[in-house]
Design an enzyme around this catalytic site. Sequence first.
Site, PDB file in Angstrom:
ATOM      1  N   SER A  15       1.643   0.227  -0.919  1.00 45.28           N
ATOM      2  CA  SER A  15       2.304   0.793   0.265  1.00 45.28           C
ATOM      3  C   SER A  15       2.407  -0.287   1.325  1.00 45.28           C
ATOM      4  CB  SER A  15       1.495   1.975   0.809  1.00 45.28           C
ATOM      5  OG  SER A  15       1.894   2.226   2.143  1.00 45.28           O
ATOM      6  N   ASP A  64      -2.092   9.189  -3.573  1.00 36.29           N
ATOM      7  CA  ASP A  64      -1.804   8.410  -2.358  1.00 36.29           C
ATOM      8  C   ASP A  64      -2.808   8.758  -1.265  1.00 36.29           C
ATOM      9  OD1 ASP A  64      -0.617   7.068  -0.235  1.00 36.29           O
ATOM     10  OD2 ASP A  64       1.142   8.383  -0.135  1.00 36.29           O
ATOM     11  N   HIS A 122       5.803   1.291  -2.382  1.00 37.43           N
ATOM     12  CA  HIS A 122       5.752   2.609  -1.748  1.00 37.43           C
ATOM     13  C   HIS A 122       6.091   2.438  -0.271  1.00 37.43           C
ATOM     14  CE1 HIS A 122       4.062   6.745  -1.509  1.00 37.43           C
ATOM     15  NE2 HIS A 122       3.645   6.384  -0.295  1.00 37.43           N
ATOM     16  N   MET A 141      -1.392  14.055  -2.487  1.00 36.72           N
ATOM     17  CA  MET A 141      -1.948  13.374  -1.312  1.00 36.72           C
ATOM     18  C   MET A 141      -3.465  13.530  -1.314  1.00 36.72           C
ATOM     19  SD  MET A 141       0.466  11.901   0.242  1.00 36.72           S
ATOM     20  CE  MET A 141      -0.621  11.247   1.509  1.00 36.72           C
ATOM     21  N   ASP A 170       6.487   4.442   3.303  1.00 41.85           N
ATOM     22  CA  ASP A 170       6.066   5.664   4.001  1.00 41.85           C
ATOM     23  C   ASP A 170       6.957   5.911   5.209  1.00 41.85           C
ATOM     24  OD1 ASP A 170       3.715   6.615   2.564  1.00 41.85           O
ATOM     25  OD2 ASP A 170       2.849   4.671   3.089  1.00 41.85           O
ATOM     26  N   MET A 198       7.736  11.777   4.829  1.00 39.46           N
ATOM     27  CA  MET A 198       6.861  12.674   5.601  1.00 39.46           C
ATOM     28  C   MET A 198       7.631  13.094   6.847  1.00 39.46           C
ATOM     29  SD  MET A 198       3.431  10.437   5.101  1.00 39.46           S
ATOM     30  CE  MET A 198       4.359   9.011   4.586  1.00 39.46           C
ATOM     31  N   HIS A 228       8.447   7.804   0.282  1.00 40.52           N
ATOM     32  CA  HIS A 228       7.661   9.013   0.572  1.00 40.52           C
ATOM     33  C   HIS A 228       8.105   9.540   1.936  1.00 40.52           C
ATOM     34  CE1 HIS A 228       3.296  10.571   1.468  1.00 40.52           C
ATOM     35  NE2 HIS A 228       4.160  11.555   1.402  1.00 40.52           N
ATOM     36  N   MET A 285       7.801   8.308   8.303  1.00 39.24           N
ATOM     37  CA  MET A 285       7.127   9.312   9.147  1.00 39.24           C
ATOM     38  C   MET A 285       7.971   9.583  10.387  1.00 39.24           C
ATOM     39  SD  MET A 285       3.303   7.738   9.050  1.00 39.24           S
ATOM     40  CE  MET A 285       2.568   7.187   7.504  1.00 39.24           C
TER      41      MET A 285
HETATM   42  C1  DX5 Z   1      -0.500   8.080   4.305  1.00 40.66           C
HETATM   43  C2  DX5 Z   1       0.548   7.370   3.502  1.00 40.66           C
HETATM   44  C3  DX5 Z   1      -0.056   6.449   2.522  1.00 40.66           C
HETATM   45  C4  DX5 Z   1      -0.813   5.298   3.156  1.00 40.66           C
HETATM   46  C5  DX5 Z   1      -1.944   4.913   2.253  1.00 40.66           C
HETATM   47  O1  DX5 Z   1       0.099   8.976   5.127  1.00 40.66           O
HETATM   48  O2  DX5 Z   1       1.317   8.296   2.782  1.00 40.66           O
HETATM   49  O3  DX5 Z   1       0.905   5.964   1.591  1.00 40.66           O
HETATM   50  O4  DX5 Z   1       0.003   4.181   3.383  1.00 40.66           O
HETATM   51  O5  DX5 Z   1      -2.802   4.049   2.912  1.00 40.66           O
HETATM   52  P1  DX5 Z   1      -4.251   3.676   2.333  1.00 40.66           P
HETATM   53  O6  DX5 Z   1      -4.073   3.188   0.936  1.00 40.66           O
HETATM   54  O7  DX5 Z   1      -4.759   2.624   3.267  1.00 40.66           O
HETATM   55  O8  DX5 Z   1      -5.060   4.958   2.384  1.00 40.66           O
HETATM   56 ZN    ZN Z   2       2.612   7.531   1.130  1.00 40.14          ZN
END
Ligand code: DX5
Ligand code: ZN
Length: 221
Positions: free
Chosen positions: A11, A178, A36, A140, A38, A71, A69, A40
């Site tokens: 990620s 994840d 990956h 998750m 993310d 969110m 991903h 948000m």
């Molecule tokens: C969290 C994200 C993850 C995050 C994981 O909301 O969806 O993909 O980047 O980070 P680590 O591996 O540091 O927990």
């Molecule tokens: Zn993620």
Amino acid sequence: MFKKDYLLSPSILSADFTQLGDQMKQAEDAGADWFHIDVMDGHFVPNLSMGPALVNACQRATDLPLDVHLMIEEPERYLDKFAAAGASTLTVHIETCPDMDKTQEMIRDLGCKAGITLNPGTSAETIQPFLKNVDLVLVMSVNPGFSGQSFLPEVLPKINRIRKMLDDINPDVLIEVDGGINPETIRQTYDQGARIFVAASAIFKHPQGIRAGIESLTEKL
Ligand code: DX5
Ligand code: ZN
């Protein structure tokens, strides 16, 4: 020769954005399979992160598949933009999609693989009706929003439960995990049936660098 039976999806949320292309290259050279990304929106999760322009920059930085991903509330409004930016997989949350079958169909019609994901507090049964049509299930293992959180061990039985459901309904689909994946938790999730591993801080914040971060994970598999 031994063929590995898992995929690693670093990620980029914990990457150094001033050197993103170089850091992705390092991860690729060290054995990353996907990246990956993310996304948000500050509503579904309390944090803001990246949009289609960043996905497109990643597409220009690598030939590896981009595992996006989402969110975000109302992800349907943005699917075409992420597909056009170069996403390979678009994964949406069950908590944000009142008509999940329709959303998954929209994703496939855009030429992407369709993933479904669920928060730690959401039961496996909630996604069961949609498993027949998905390409990927993302479990998750932290509450989404931030990298660097601790793995929630209560999701381990849920991974096992979803694996059993998939074995009945759609056996070729892989489970991705994840959140809080580190050299200890990666093996625990593998043993319950996860085969795609997302990690941000364990890779991009490893004190000995990105290659050491990747090797610290893959040596446990
Ligand atoms: C969290 C994200 C993850 C995050 C994981 O909301 O969806 O993909 O980047 O980070 P680590 O591996 O540091 O927990
Ligand atoms: Zn993620």
